[in-house]
Write an enzyme that holds these catalytic residues in place. Sequence first.
Site, PDB file in Angstrom:
ATOM      1  N   ASN A  23      21.853  -5.744  69.115  1.00 36.49           N
ATOM      2  CA  ASN A  23      22.838  -4.835  69.712  1.00 36.49           C
ATOM      3  C   ASN A  23      23.738  -5.509  70.738  1.00 36.49           C
ATOM      4  OD1 ASN A  23      21.923  -2.824  68.087  1.00 36.49           O
ATOM      5  ND2 ASN A  23      20.916  -1.640  69.696  1.00 36.49           N
ATOM      6  N   ARG A  92      27.189   1.365  61.189  1.00 36.51           N
ATOM      7  CA  ARG A  92      28.030   2.142  62.078  1.00 36.51           C
ATOM      8  C   ARG A  92      28.651   1.316  63.190  1.00 36.51           C
ATOM      9  NH1 ARG A  92      27.970   7.211  62.706  1.00 36.51           N
ATOM     10  NH2 ARG A  92      28.360   6.648  64.859  1.00 36.51           N
ATOM     11  N   ARG A 121      26.264  11.428  64.990  1.00 36.40           N
ATOM     12  CA  ARG A 121      26.823  10.244  65.652  1.00 36.40           C
ATOM     13  C   ARG A 121      28.346  10.132  65.563  1.00 36.40           C
ATOM     14  NH1 ARG A 121      22.862   5.227  64.400  1.00 36.40           N
ATOM     15  NH2 ARG A 121      23.550   4.444  66.382  1.00 36.40           N
ATOM     16  N   PRO A 122      29.057  11.069  66.169  1.00 36.63           N
ATOM     17  CA  PRO A 122      30.522  10.992  66.155  1.00 36.63           C
ATOM     18  C   PRO A 122      31.055   9.839  67.019  1.00 36.63           C
ATOM     19  CG  PRO A 122      29.778  12.850  67.493  1.00 36.63           C
ATOM     20  CD  PRO A 122      28.553  12.235  66.894  1.00 36.63           C
ATOM     21  N   VAL A 123      32.358   9.558  66.877  1.00 35.59           N
ATOM     22  CA  VAL A 123      32.992   8.497  67.686  1.00 35.59           C
ATOM     23  C   VAL A 123      34.139   9.070  68.516  1.00 35.59           C
ATOM     24  CG1 VAL A 123      32.304   6.570  66.202  1.00 35.59           C
ATOM     25  CG2 VAL A 123      34.433   7.775  65.718  1.00 35.59           C
ATOM     26  N   GLN A 125      34.341   9.889  71.549  1.00 38.44           N
ATOM     27  CA  GLN A 125      34.520   9.313  72.893  1.00 38.44           C
ATOM     28  C   GLN A 125      35.252   7.972  72.843  1.00 38.44           C
ATOM     29  OE1 GLN A 125      33.700  11.193  75.635  1.00 38.44           O
ATOM     30  NE2 GLN A 125      33.327  12.669  73.992  1.00 38.44           N
ATOM     31  N   ASP A 304      15.414   3.508  70.927  1.00 41.32           N
ATOM     32  CA  ASP A 304      15.057   2.511  69.914  1.00 41.32           C
ATOM     33  C   ASP A 304      13.590   2.063  69.995  1.00 41.32           C
ATOM     34  OD1 ASP A 304      17.568   2.651  68.863  1.00 41.32           O
ATOM     35  OD2 ASP A 304      18.253   0.699  69.585  1.00 41.32           O
ATOM     36  N   ILE A 326      18.321  11.662  72.712  1.00 45.60           N
ATOM     37  CA  ILE A 326      19.584  10.967  72.397  1.00 45.60           C
ATOM     38  C   ILE A 326      20.115  11.370  71.013  1.00 45.60           C
ATOM     39  CG2 ILE A 326      20.717   8.714  72.180  1.00 45.60           C
ATOM     40  CD1 ILE A 326      19.651   9.025  74.962  1.00 45.60           C
TER      41      ILE A 326
HETATM   42  C1  UD1 Z   1      23.627   2.260  70.269  1.00 48.64           C
HETATM   43  C2  UD1 Z   1      22.702   1.282  69.614  1.00 48.64           C
HETATM   44  C3  UD1 Z   1      21.545   2.009  68.969  1.00 48.64           C
HETATM   45  C4  UD1 Z   1      20.864   2.897  69.994  1.00 48.64           C
HETATM   46  C5  UD1 Z   1      21.868   3.788  70.709  1.00 48.64           C
HETATM   47  C6  UD1 Z   1      21.274   4.566  71.858  1.00 48.64           C
HETATM   48  C7  UD1 Z   1      24.158  -0.536  68.951  1.00 48.64           C
HETATM   49  C8  UD1 Z   1      24.836  -1.260  67.848  1.00 48.64           C
HETATM   50  N1  UD1 Z   1      23.444   0.541  68.602  1.00 48.64           N
HETATM   51  O1  UD1 Z   1      24.139   3.126  69.262  1.00 48.64           O
HETATM   52  O2  UD1 Z   1      20.620   1.040  68.474  1.00 48.64           O
HETATM   53  O3  UD1 Z   1      19.926   3.711  69.319  1.00 48.64           O
HETATM   54  O4  UD1 Z   1      22.933   2.996  71.249  1.00 48.64           O
HETATM   55  O5  UD1 Z   1      20.711   3.697  72.793  1.00 48.64           O
HETATM   56  O6  UD1 Z   1      24.217  -0.930  70.101  1.00 48.64           O
HETATM   57  N2  UD1 Z   1      28.073  10.239  70.899  1.00 48.64           N
HETATM   58  C9  UD1 Z   1      29.065  11.173  70.727  1.00 48.64           C
HETATM   59  N3  UD1 Z   1      30.368  10.737  70.668  1.00 48.64           N
HETATM   60  C10 UD1 Z   1      30.714   9.431  70.757  1.00 48.64           C
HETATM   61  C11 UD1 Z   1      29.683   8.473  70.940  1.00 48.64           C
HETATM   62  C12 UD1 Z   1      28.371   8.911  71.003  1.00 48.64           C
HETATM   63  O7  UD1 Z   1      28.793  12.362  70.626  1.00 48.64           O
HETATM   64  O8  UD1 Z   1      31.907   9.116  70.679  1.00 48.64           O
HETATM   65  C13 UD1 Z   1      26.644  10.666  70.987  1.00 48.64           C
HETATM   66  C14 UD1 Z   1      25.807  10.167  69.812  1.00 48.64           C
HETATM   67  O9  UD1 Z   1      25.901  11.020  68.703  1.00 48.64           O
HETATM   68  C15 UD1 Z   1      24.428  10.146  70.427  1.00 48.64           C
HETATM   69  C16 UD1 Z   1      24.709   9.762  71.899  1.00 48.64           C
HETATM   70  O10 UD1 Z   1      26.059  10.065  72.119  1.00 48.64           O
HETATM   71  O11 UD1 Z   1      23.843  11.419  70.390  1.00 48.64           O
HETATM   72  C17 UD1 Z   1      24.466   8.305  72.219  1.00 48.64           C
HETATM   73  O12 UD1 Z   1      25.088   7.501  71.231  1.00 48.64           O
HETATM   74  P1  UD1 Z   1      25.570   6.012  71.489  1.00 48.64           P
HETATM   75  O13 UD1 Z   1      25.029   5.501  72.776  1.00 48.64           O
HETATM   76  O14 UD1 Z   1      27.034   5.941  71.258  1.00 48.64           O
HETATM   77  O15 UD1 Z   1      24.830   5.237  70.308  1.00 48.64           O
HETATM   78  P2  UD1 Z   1      25.424   4.009  69.547  1.00 48.64           P
HETATM   79  O16 UD1 Z   1      26.312   3.252  70.469  1.00 48.64           O
HETATM   80  O17 UD1 Z   1      25.949   4.452  68.225  1.00 48.64           O
END
Ligand code: UD1
Length: 416
Positions: A23, A92, A121-123, A125, A304, A326
Amino acid sequence: MQKLKVTGGARLVGEVRASGAKNAALPILAASLLTADDLILDNVPLLSDIRTMGSLLQGLGMRVERDGETMVLNAKSLLTTEAPYDLVKTMRASIVTLGPMLARFGEARVSLPGGCAIGARPVDQHIKGLQAMGAEITIEHGYVVAKAKRLKGARVVTDMVTVTGTENLLMAATLAEGTTILENAAREPEVVDLANCLNAMGAKIRGAGTPVIEIEGVDALHGARHHVLPDRIETGSFLVAALMTQGDVTVTNADPGSQDIVLDKLREAGGKIEVGEDWIRASIDHRPKAVSVRTVPHPGFPTDMQAQFMAMDCIAEGTARITETIFENRFMHVPELQRLGADIAIDGHTAVVTGVKELSGATVMATDLRASASLVMAALVANGESIVDRIYHLDRGYDHMEKKLAALGAQIERIS
Ligand code: UD1
């Protein structure tokens, strides 16, 4: 499809080297898009996710060379600024190419990753932050299409703590005009490692590792050489496996400072934990005690590591409550652990695990990366033979796990 055949019962004893952190390596590979010079990376783990990111960058027209754990990346010019669906859907984390591509080339088209097994897991943000920095963003045919002549520094407060969201915005802000303040930023050690690499490339970032990161934009970044930090999740997985098998394992090339909470929980389980500058030793001579955990952003207990602790609780003395805050659907390992004889009841976001004296070998199916690790670990203590199917999930994030476990005495082999 490849599987692992595991015969339970062996005590894990000896030394194992942790690989570099997946990561941390993934966003750092994407950071190479920010400069025309070579970025040289050491301690890059040998994982399928890293190969996927390498293919993605090569597809963009970058030079990507690999020699063992060292990679050399060069993004002098690109052929395209489009990250296609077929690669993004398999990983992702590909979304972290969006910020750097947009910042340096003024445009990017990155496929929306879509949902995954552990949740939606939306993006949003990532997009919100880049818009605040002046990007024009539309969603077209499943792609995020972003344009900006030059990004402008802005104050961004994300709705929740997001790791890759913080990383995307951090990278984009390095080349923006003016200063960016990221509030509610993720504090994960991997974010700090990325910031250290970016600073070595000439970025001006302060506060990484705290909830407020300040980035003073610069006109250009230059090449650098960076050593990727050790993988705390892989490290933690071996330590949990040591306690589960009532063994004695030392993980070398580790970063003890990045996992206080995990080490505390291992002590709570009754483990003897010793720590050196770059190694951690875990041993125990009795059945571990049940430990309850609640996943939260760093420095809290990592999501994780949730599945691996659940595997330990399955054979521990007592009852544990495991709460996942999470991701909304990260208990897919539960029915598989139950196939091995575990006593687990799910109550909303909490799994109540009552330890049993013995698990019994069975065929189980890996459903996601960390779930796969928990199944392998449970199989290590199950009576008789287990088959863990669909281990391509495991190979995404663990560097030859079966070889490392076999070297510690586990009876495990890869079969087709
Ligand atoms: C990263 C890690 C993953 C870990 C996770 C949480 C990497 C490549 N992956 O994933 O291994 O399990 O952090 O520690 O580093 N969310 C939204 N909108 C957004 C972004 C996130 O709603 O734009 C939500 C997600 O759905 C989730 C939460 O926020 O419920 C945390 O997600 P996030 O920290 O972004 O996880 P990743 O970065 O995808």
